[in-house]
Design an enzyme around this catalytic site. Sequence first.
Site, short mmCIF file in Angstrom:
data_model
loop_
_atom_site.label_atom_id
_atom_site.label_comp_id
_atom_site.label_asym_id
_atom_site.label_seq_id
_atom_site.Cartn_x
_atom_site.Cartn_y
_atom_site.Cartn_z
N ASP A 186 0.86 -1.17 0.00
CA ASP A 186 0.00 0.00 0.00
C ASP A 186 0.91 1.23 0.00
O ASP A 186 1.61 1.50 0.98
CB ASP A 186 -0.87 -0.04 1.27
CG ASP A 186 -2.18 0.70 1.10
OD1 ASP A 186 -2.18 1.74 0.43
OD2 ASP A 186 -3.20 0.23 1.64
N ASP A 203 -2.81 4.69 -2.57
CA ASP A 203 -3.78 5.35 -1.69
C ASP A 203 -4.18 6.70 -2.27
O ASP A 203 -3.31 7.48 -2.68
CB ASP A 203 -3.10 5.53 -0.32
CG ASP A 203 -4.05 6.01 0.76
OD1 ASP A 203 -4.96 5.25 1.12
OD2 ASP A 203 -3.88 7.15 1.23
N GLU A 260 -6.56 3.61 -5.90
CA GLU A 260 -7.74 3.97 -5.10
C GLU A 260 -8.16 5.32 -5.63
O GLU A 260 -7.62 6.36 -5.25
CB GLU A 260 -7.46 4.07 -3.60
CG GLU A 260 -8.76 4.30 -2.84
CD GLU A 260 -8.61 5.02 -1.49
OE1 GLU A 260 -9.58 5.00 -0.72
OE2 GLU A 260 -7.56 5.62 -1.22
N HIS A 301 -11.31 -1.64 4.24
CA HIS A 301 -11.10 -1.16 5.61
C HIS A 301 -11.71 0.21 5.87
O HIS A 301 -11.56 0.74 6.96
CB HIS A 301 -9.59 -1.13 5.89
CG HIS A 301 -8.88 -0.13 5.01
ND1 HIS A 301 -8.79 -0.27 3.65
CD2 HIS A 301 -8.28 1.04 5.31
CE1 HIS A 301 -8.14 0.76 3.15
NE2 HIS A 301 -7.82 1.58 4.13
N ASP A 302 -12.35 0.79 4.86
CA ASP A 302 -12.96 2.12 5.03
C ASP A 302 -14.48 2.09 5.00
O ASP A 302 -15.11 3.13 5.22
CB ASP A 302 -12.49 3.05 3.90
CG ASP A 302 -11.01 3.38 3.98
OD1 ASP A 302 -10.48 3.48 5.10
OD2 ASP A 302 -10.39 3.54 2.91
C1 GLC Z 1 -7.47 6.10 1.95
C2 GLC Z 1 -7.34 4.95 2.90
C3 GLC Z 1 -7.87 5.37 4.25
C4 GLC Z 1 -7.01 6.51 4.75
C5 GLC Z 1 -7.00 7.66 3.73
C6 GLC Z 1 -5.92 8.64 4.04
O1 GLC Z 1 -8.78 6.44 1.70
O2 GLC Z 1 -7.98 3.82 2.38
O3 GLC Z 1 -7.86 4.32 5.16
O4 GLC Z 1 -7.50 6.98 5.96
O5 GLC Z 1 -6.74 7.19 2.44
O6 GLC Z 1 -4.65 8.07 3.80
#
Ligand code: GLC
Length: 532
Positions: A97, A198, A255, A316-317
């Site tokens: 990640d 990310d 993402e 995880h979000d």
């Molecule tokens: C992404 C991650 C999340 C994190 C955010 C800031 O959305 O998946 O868990 O808090 O980025 O890095």
Amino acid sequence: MMRWWQDAVFYQIYPRSFADSNGDGIGDLKGIIGKLDYLASLGVDALWISPFFPSPQKDFGYDVSDYQGVDPAYGTLDDAKALFGEAHRRGIRIVLDLVVNHSSDEHPWFKAARASKEAPEHDWYIWRPLEGTKPNNWVCLFEQSSAWFPNPATGERYLCTFTPFQPEFNWRNPELRKAIYGVMGYWLDLGADGFRLDVATAYIKDEGLRSNPFSPNLIPDLFQKHLYDRNRPEVHGIFREMRAITGDDRVLIGETHGFAPELAAASYGEGDELHLNFNFDFMATTWSARKLREAAERWYALLPTGAWPVFTLSNHDQSRHAFRYRGRTGAETEGRAKIAAALLLTLRGSPFLYYGEEIAMGCERLPRARLRDPLGIRTWPLGFLGRDPERSPMQWDGSATGGFTTGESWLPVNSDVATRNVAAQWRDPDSVLSRYRELIALRRAHPALREGELRFLDGPEGLLAYERCAGGETIIVVLNFASRARIVDIKAPGRVLLGEDGRDTLVHAGTLELGPLETLMILSSAGTDGRL
Ligand code: GLC
Ligand code: CA
């Protein structure tokens, strides 16, 4: 020829919550190594591991203070190397990640940058004078405040759109780019098979830092259309540079932040940007055969030629899908989890599973004192916004700590652990876990399920049906989203690959009764006329 990342079943591990090897209540890399045999027998091909780099853990690893190490809570660099080696030995690839929209405010780069305007790293972050009003209306998502934070030492403000501890990089600076690309090379040399990027679409901000226009949506927009703090056209230049680094043997997974599939579709470029991009449409779709079909159709239609789709239901979000799609009874929830699994694993595209979904782990509300997620704490008591519930420890066995730790786990273990756990479901041929194993094995055995074209079949409301064809083989998938039996008209006879207990191994043309929440997969040499 398919690339491995088009062929693979991906499995996301949130390392803090997966397996704890030393009893400190926090999952770690040795814990993951200890579960590789399980993952291999589940049949997954690649792991995406949420960040395990050194971090003050203000956003649980998404705030990185050293891009080339391992946080002592998770182990050592040698553990990471051992993980790569042990995974590869079992034919499992490892995707890291990469969190490079921002660093932690404790990263040495930011410490140098905030100490003096003369520091070479100063321009690696985004600054505006402290004097006068704030530069624009951008928001810090997890703090629910302005995104601009004061730095008296230089008389400036810096930008953070997640937590105040995640200062954002200035990707317009060539030295910063070089440093990040160096980090990528470092992990690729150590054996990483690619990166999940990310909030990739946020790397570049509007040059003039213009204010965002108003949006009527609270979630996920926070009442702003994110035109200027994310999704700038210049980001595609970065994606092309990253692609040149990885080539096509290692994967880049974006993402693409926000729920608009258009953003994800645009991040493939012309086959020269990110290999795979998350479309989060499914996560916002309720339990409806029609709506899920429409979401999948929308995604297929948006993808540029040659772009390979990705499907995912949980991460995880977001609340876990077994929770989002829960039924009135436990049996109904499990039945739906099996339908969701069949959908995810038989659509055309790479499926991403989230740890625990293979046993239909759910989400439970936590007492305020047990919250750890900064967003959850900030937005309490609006429990649905916090992300702790989807991060609860993996349920390996029926003991009080679920076999996750011998100590006290950092987040509570779900209350259904005595009955919902890997050990129990492994033994039970009717469990959700057994269904995942069956589906993954079918995917492996039948090229039609991996590379085959997909055609949706029209049929009665409440059913989702499609056929996948490749190499002279047609597989018809019929998913009964309803909790009651349905009569369907089968036009393509064939052999049953998957169906409810007691079903004959052959299906003949004519009417057939589908059981409640039944998944029926037929291997047929005939194919259909586009209808069920
Ligand atoms: C992404 C991650 C999340 C994190 C955010 C800031 O959305 O998946 O868990 O808090 O980025 O890095
Ligand atoms: Ca540990």
